[in-house]
Motif scaffolding. Structure first.
Motif, PDB file in Angstrom:
ATOM      1  N   ASP A   1       0.822  -1.256  -0.008  1.00  9.59           N
ATOM      2  CA  ASP A   1      -0.109   0.097  -0.064  1.00  9.59           C
ATOM      3  C   ASP A   1       0.848   1.235  -0.047  1.00  9.59           C
ATOM      4  O   ASP A   1       0.248   2.573   0.461  1.00  9.59           O
ATOM      5  CB  ASP A   1      -0.865   0.045   1.273  1.00  9.59           C
ATOM      6  CG  ASP A   1      -2.008  -1.233   0.818  1.00  9.59           C
ATOM      7  OD1 ASP A   1      -2.856  -1.070   0.129  1.00  9.59           O
ATOM      8  OD2 ASP A   1      -1.878  -2.318   1.615  1.00  9.59           O
TER       9      ASP A   1
ATOM     10  N   ASN B   1      -5.675   7.100  -4.125  1.00  9.09           N
ATOM     11  CA  ASN B   1      -6.830   6.322  -3.565  1.00  9.09           C
ATOM     12  C   ASN B   1      -6.276   5.081  -2.824  1.00  9.09           C
ATOM     13  O   ASN B   1      -5.233   4.412  -3.104  1.00  9.09           O
ATOM     14  CB  ASN B   1      -7.380   5.853  -4.916  1.00  9.09           C
ATOM     15  CG  ASN B   1      -7.842   6.645  -5.944  1.00  9.09           C
ATOM     16  OD1 ASN B   1      -8.669   7.664  -5.294  1.00  9.09           O
ATOM     17  ND2 ASN B   1      -7.780   6.645  -7.347  1.00  9.09           N
ATOM     18  N   THR B   2      -7.193   4.855  -1.866  1.00 10.60           N
ATOM     19  CA  THR B   2      -6.880   3.615  -0.928  1.00 10.60           C
ATOM     20  C   THR B   2      -7.283   2.361  -1.601  1.00 10.60           C
ATOM     21  O   THR B   2      -8.214   2.500  -2.195  1.00 10.60           O
ATOM     22  CB  THR B   2      -7.616   3.765   0.242  1.00 10.60           C
ATOM     23  OG1 THR B   2      -7.419   4.945   1.154  1.00 10.60           O
ATOM     24  CG2 THR B   2      -7.260   2.602   1.238  1.00 10.60           C
TER      25      THR B   2
ATOM     26  N   HIS C   1      -8.357  -1.154  -2.910  1.00 10.33           N
ATOM     27  CA  HIS C   1      -9.219  -1.910  -2.229  1.00 10.33           C
ATOM     28  C   HIS C   1      -8.671  -3.447  -1.882  1.00 10.33           C
ATOM     29  O   HIS C   1      -9.515  -4.361  -1.367  1.00 10.33           O
ATOM     30  CB  HIS C   1     -10.382  -2.147  -3.365  1.00 10.33           C
ATOM     31  CG  HIS C   1     -10.201  -2.984  -4.514  1.00 10.33           C
ATOM     32  ND1 HIS C   1      -9.364  -2.565  -5.571  1.00 10.33           N
ATOM     33  CD2 HIS C   1     -10.276  -4.330  -4.910  1.00 10.33           C
ATOM     34  CE1 HIS C   1      -9.075  -3.527  -6.247  1.00 10.33           C
ATOM     35  NE2 HIS C   1      -9.536  -4.776  -6.089  1.00 10.33           N
ATOM     36  N   TYR C   2      -7.517  -3.500  -2.282  1.00  7.81           N
ATOM     37  CA  TYR C   2      -7.052  -5.037  -1.982  1.00  7.81           C
ATOM     38  C   TYR C   2      -7.005  -5.195  -0.696  1.00  7.81           C
ATOM     39  O   TYR C   2      -6.822  -4.412   0.444  1.00  7.81           O
ATOM     40  CB  TYR C   2      -5.677  -5.217  -2.639  1.00  7.81           C
ATOM     41  CG  TYR C   2      -5.490  -4.704  -3.986  1.00  7.81           C
ATOM     42  CD1 TYR C   2      -6.054  -5.695  -5.044  1.00  7.81           C
ATOM     43  CD2 TYR C   2      -4.667  -3.678  -4.461  1.00  7.81           C
ATOM     44  CE1 TYR C   2      -6.206  -5.313  -6.323  1.00  7.81           C
ATOM     45  CE2 TYR C   2      -4.704  -3.599  -5.948  1.00  7.81           C
ATOM     46  CZ  TYR C   2      -5.403  -4.273  -6.670  1.00  7.81           C
ATOM     47  OH  TYR C   2      -5.376  -3.941  -8.077  1.00  7.81           O
ATOM     48  N   CYS C   3      -6.834  -6.455  -0.278  1.00  2.77           N
ATOM     49  CA  CYS C   3      -6.748  -7.258   1.142  1.00  2.77           C
ATOM     50  C   CYS C   3      -5.462  -6.795   1.727  1.00  2.77           C
ATOM     51  O   CYS C   3      -4.445  -6.543   0.756  1.00  2.77           O
ATOM     52  CB  CYS C   3      -7.080  -8.715   1.164  1.00  2.77           C
ATOM     53  SG  CYS C   3      -8.551  -9.262   0.504  1.00  2.77           S
TER      54      CYS C   3
ATOM     55  N   CYS D   1      -9.366  -9.272  -9.516  1.00  2.00           N
ATOM     56  CA  CYS D   1      -9.009  -8.444  -8.360  1.00  2.00           C
ATOM     57  C   CYS D   1      -8.612  -7.017  -8.880  1.00  2.00           C
ATOM     58  O   CYS D   1      -8.999  -5.916  -8.515  1.00  2.00           O
ATOM     59  CB  CYS D   1      -8.291  -9.029  -7.157  1.00  2.00           C
ATOM     60  SG  CYS D   1      -9.261 -10.232  -6.140  1.00  2.00           S
TER      61      CYS D   1
END
Lengths: 361, 75, 253
Positions: free
Chosen positions: B64, C22-23, C25-27, C60
């Motif tokens: 992330d 953008n955050t 959406h993946y785990c 995904c």
């Protein structure tokens, strides 16, 4: 000077594509339209205009190549015949959803299934009503001559880009295989990168993100239902606009007609002969030929129905367009709507149509 | 003798607490903290800044992109 | 006490410029984010922001366009290589790459994949192989290992019922038009560095029109595998790597 040639309908599709500045053709062989790609491969336009021509491994792949080319704002085209169009319906839905302009030709043959290789008009539902999933429309042009096969390539591209929508030429094996004299379109060059950026810069995925200052995306995914509803409303608004502006229709002796045939493409040529024969006998017969199947000439048919006793939808199908004719005429109108047609690849003769219409008088 | 030292800054609200960074840290200076962010994830924290060598391994494996790495050579 | 100030002159690693805010959406711990980051870094470092078009799949990574700030075409399931074919043929000077998972590339999109390799399209295919369908909830993929439990192989993949895992990298390497095939992972910093080097080479091949480059990333799906992110990496090293060994399978560039 006019450039007049004797050509097959399928051949002229290829020639017209090159002459009107198409950037690419992607296709897969299928009878009765294989001459389109054969002609292109013979012409080798990549050496002259720079047009790309590629034989794909399937219609599924061809339509997705079209999706890629259209996403980049290129003028791209494919052609196929009925079973191939069934495979392309997935791609057509995505193209419609992502609002990408392109030109798709269906040189239709008999169905369902593998059917036959003879001419048919049984793909009206598939292309005019959808075929793929979701609420979408395609602009559908129905030529009835080799000349119109030529003319509708340029027209199809223009309409497709005007509305960012796939345009379809729905024709059949007869017009595809038939040879006629045709005046070729004037040559227009392929768009330069600058022209493309000017025309399609706010959406085309040309890979010029840095110069543009924002990334472009070709997409039909809207995970939020409210967003997807908004997108659908936007599409519907566009379809209403097309219905308002782009109806093309030929009317032959409709003004005083009491008996009207509605027919497109090959069928319309047969009906022209029936109009002639019946008029000779004093019957007030006319013909409405929808040139655009979407948008459909609803108002023209409704108006004609006011002074008509019978409207006969003549199609090489078990009765598909007749549903739109009925909707146009409406239940309140006294005019009777009937269907006549041979199908499965059988083409009705003028005599058969004559008899069918006569029986309704 | 010159000593290379590093430190990290974590975008706390974007950290999902996967701990992949913790597993690859060669000097074991990071771990998942006891506190949680707005999404309820235990985010990664610096345990012992003194031992961080600024190798950026943690940031490299972070899916992330929440870790910024700083490094300085002290003479 | 020596303290490293958090100032730009000391900064050695940060979120790549072309990764959006953008955050994802993946785990937590999903390999996709790491691969996205490599791709974004390379496009920036290689100066390709004004020259790149990517194709996102169904799976995904369908929303990859939300995270890497370049032009994207979102594809129907499995069709990305056909789309990339046209993009590259019509714009030969661009970097064109697809980003696809194992279901998209090796199941529903087999024909499109194989034939883009057969034609030797000058594109890059980035293939994320995590041996499972992530987005739909962890069903068996073509690359699921023998005996591996998934939502549709709850007793483990049984070859009599489900056949065998197949190796797209090896198939790709057989094709004369394919220049470069490599299998990488992103579980450790050294692996990330190697994967980045591999994708860079693949991007150079596309720009230089040297044939198809196929970069397989053996990856995790911790939600699908029902393991923690860290345990998933261990499981991958222990079980996936023997079946899908890392390294170059072909390098003609």
């Amino acid at each position: 000077m006019e450039d007049i040639k004797l050509l097959k309908g399928n051949e002229v599709l290829a020639i017209a594509a090159i002459r009107c500045g198409a950037d690419g053709y992607f296709g897969y062989p299928i009878t009765p339209q294989s001459e389109v790609m054969e002609t292109l491969m013979d012409e080798r336009p990549w050496l002259t205009t720079g047009m790309v021509v590629l034989q794909a491994e399937s219609e599924t792949s061809s339509i997705n190549m079209i999706y890629g080319g259209a996403a980049a704002g290129k003028r791209v085209m494919t052609s196929s015949s009925s079973p191939g169009l069934s495979l392309m319906c997935e791609g057509l839905s995505y193209l419609a959803g992502a609002e990408l302009p392109c030109l798709v030709v269906n040189v239709a043959r008999g169905g369902p299934g593998l059917g036959s290789i003879q001419a048919s008009q049984a793909d009206y539902f598939q292309l005019v009503k959808g075929g793929g999933h979701g609420d979408y429309k395609l602009i559908v042009l129905a030529p009835n001559s080799v000349q119109e096969m030529n003319d509708f390539v340029g027209l199809g591209f223009d309409l497709a880009f005007k509305y960012r929508i796939p345009a379809v030429i729905l024709t059949d094996g007869i017009i595809g295989q038939m040879m006629e004299k045709v005046t070729l379109s004037p040559e227009r060059p392929r768009r330069t990168e600058e022209e493309l950026a000017k025309e399609c810069g706010d959406w085309a995925t040309t890979g010029r993100k840095a110069s543009r200052g924002k990334a472009n995306l070709a997409n039909s995914l809207f995970l939020d239902s409210v967003d997807l509803e908004q997108h659908n409303l936007h599409l519907q608004k566009k379809y209403r606009e097309i219905e308002k502006n782009e109806v093309l229709c030929e009317q032959i002796q409709v003004e005083d007609a009491e008996y009207i045939m509605v027919a497109y493409g090959t069928s319309s040529r047969i009906c022209m002969k029936v109009v002639e024969d019946m008029r000779k006998e004093g019957h007030k017969v006319g013909l409405i030929r929808p040139i655009t199947l979407f948008p459909f000439p609803t108002e023209i048919i409704a108006k004609a129905a006011e002074h008509s006793k019978v409207i006969l939808s003549v199609e090489m199908s078990a009765g598909q367009m007749v549903e739109d004719v009925r909707l146009a005429v409406g239940c309140a109108c006294k005019c009777r709507v009937e269907h006549f047609g041979r199908f499965g690849g059988v083409v009705h003769s003028p005599a058969e149509v004559y008899e069918a219409l006569k029986a309704l008088m | 003798m010159a000593k290379i030292k590093g430190t990290i800054e974590v975008d706390i609200q974007k950290c999902k607490g996967c701990a992949v960074c913790v597993s690859v840290c060669p000097t074991k200076v990071i771990e998942l903290g006891a506190k949680v962010n707005d999404k309820g994830y235990n985010y990664v924290v610096m345990l012992n800044e003194d031992d961080c060598i600024g190798c950026a391994g943690c940031a490299m494996v972070c899916p992330d992109s929440v870790i910024t790495v700083y490094k300085k050579k002290f003479e | 006490m020596m303290k490293v100030e958090k100032i730009s002159e000391n900064m050695v690693y940060q979120k790549p410029r072309l990764i959006t805010n953008n955050t994802m959406h993946y785990c937590p711990g999903c390999s996709h984010g790491t691969v996205h980051k490599i791709v974004a870094e390379l496009i920036d470092e290689m100066g390709l922001e004004d020259n790149a078009v990517a194709v996102s799949p169904v799976g995904c990574s369908v929303l990859a366009y939300n995270y890497i700030d370049i032009d994207w075409v979102q594809a129907a399931h499995g069709r990305a290589p056909a789309i990339a074919t046209a993009l590259k043929r019509l714009m030969p000077d661009r970097l064109v790459f697809t980003y696809q998972g194992d279901g998209d590339l090796a199941a529903i999109g087999t024909a499109e994949t194989i034939h883009s390799l057969v034609r030797g399209e000058n594109i890059v295919i980035i293939f994320i192989n995590n041996a499972i369908y992530g987005m739909t909830g962890g069903q068996m993929a073509p690359t699921t290992l023998i005996g591996q439990k998934t939502a549709t192989t709850p007793y483990g993949r049984d070859t009599a019922l489900n056949g065998f895992p197949y190796k797209m990298g090896e198939i790709a390497a057989m094709m004369p038009g394919v220049t470069y095939v490599t299998r990488q992972s992103v579980d450790k910093p050294a692996a990330v560095r190697a994967a980045k080097k591999a994708i860079k080479k693949a991007f150079e091949n596309s720009i230089g029109c040297k044939g198809t480059s196929f970069v397989e990333i053996v990856a995790t799906c911790n939600s699908g595998w029902k393991l923690s992110p860290v345990a998933s990496n261990d499981w991958m090293r222990e079980n996936m790597f023997p079946e899908y060994p890392l390294g170059d399978l072909k390098n003609n560039g």
